[in-house]
Design a protein around this motif. Structure first.
Motif, PDB file in Angstrom:
ATOM      1  N   UNK A   9       4.429  -1.531  -8.051  1.00  0.00           N
ATOM      2  CA  UNK A   9       4.721  -0.300  -8.789  1.00  0.00           C
ATOM      3  C   UNK A   9       4.004  -0.267 -10.135  1.00  0.00           C
ATOM      4  N   UNK A  10       3.553  -1.418 -10.608  1.00  0.00           N
ATOM      5  CA  UNK A  10       2.802  -1.466 -11.868  1.00  0.00           C
ATOM      6  C   UNK A  10       1.366  -0.981 -11.691  1.00  0.00           C
ATOM      7  N   UNK A  17       5.529   0.176  -3.320  1.00  0.00           N
ATOM      8  CA  UNK A  17       6.724  -0.279  -4.021  1.00  0.00           C
ATOM      9  C   UNK A  17       7.062  -1.748  -3.769  1.00  0.00           C
ATOM     10  N   UNK A  18       6.170  -2.502  -3.141  1.00  0.00           N
ATOM     11  CA  UNK A  18       6.459  -3.896  -2.807  1.00  0.00           C
ATOM     12  C   UNK A  18       6.537  -4.763  -4.051  1.00  0.00           C
ATOM     13  N   UNK A  25       1.829 -20.031  -6.989  1.00  0.00           N
ATOM     14  CA  UNK A  25       0.802 -20.082  -5.945  1.00  0.00           C
ATOM     15  C   UNK A  25       1.212 -19.305  -4.698  1.00  0.00           C
ATOM     16  N   UNK A  26       2.519 -19.336  -4.366  1.00  0.00           N
ATOM     17  CA  UNK A  26       3.009 -18.567  -3.216  1.00  0.00           C
ATOM     18  C   UNK A  26       2.840 -17.068  -3.445  1.00  0.00           C
ATOM     19  N   UNK A  27       3.172 -16.616  -4.646  1.00  0.00           N
ATOM     20  CA  UNK A  27       3.091 -15.189  -4.960  1.00  0.00           C
ATOM     21  C   UNK A  27       1.643 -14.719  -4.937  1.00  0.00           C
ATOM     22  N   UNK A  28       0.747 -15.503  -5.516  1.00  0.00           N
ATOM     23  CA  UNK A  28      -0.667 -15.121  -5.530  1.00  0.00           C
ATOM     24  C   UNK A  28      -1.194 -15.026  -4.104  1.00  0.00           C
ATOM     25  N   UNK A  34      -1.280  -9.149   1.008  1.00  0.00           N
ATOM     26  CA  UNK A  34      -0.779  -7.772   0.942  1.00  0.00           C
ATOM     27  C   UNK A  34      -1.891  -6.825   0.489  1.00  0.00           C
ATOM     28  N   UNK A  35      -2.654  -7.227  -0.521  1.00  0.00           N
ATOM     29  CA  UNK A  35      -3.744  -6.380  -1.035  1.00  0.00           C
ATOM     30  C   UNK A  35      -4.781  -6.120   0.054  1.00  0.00           C
TER      31      UNK A  35
END
Length: 62
Positions: A9-10, A17-18, A25-28, A34-35
């Motif tokens: 959302x940023x 909206x994810x 490292x997991x988030x990246x 996702x991207x």
């Protein structure tokens, strides 16, 4: 260890909206996948650095 968060959302131009939370490292890695899948972005070192630079600390609720 403080969990990190990235929130699509940023990036309003993406119309998404994810929110992804976890260890850095997991988030990246998850955000890069996702991207690619949702936003047709190539998984490059530059993309991963952009994601990493936008991470925020998770705010604990409770």
């Amino acid at each position: 260890m403080m969990r990190k968060v990235v929130d699509c959302r940023e990036y309003p131009e993406e119309h998404c909206t994810l929110t992804i939370a976890g260890e850095e490292d997991e988030v990246v890695a998850a955000a890069a996948l996702h991207a690619q899948d949702r936003h047709q972005k190539p998984d490059t070192p530059e993309l991963r650095e952009e994601i990493r630079s936008g991470l925020k600390d998770e705010v604990a609720v409770g």
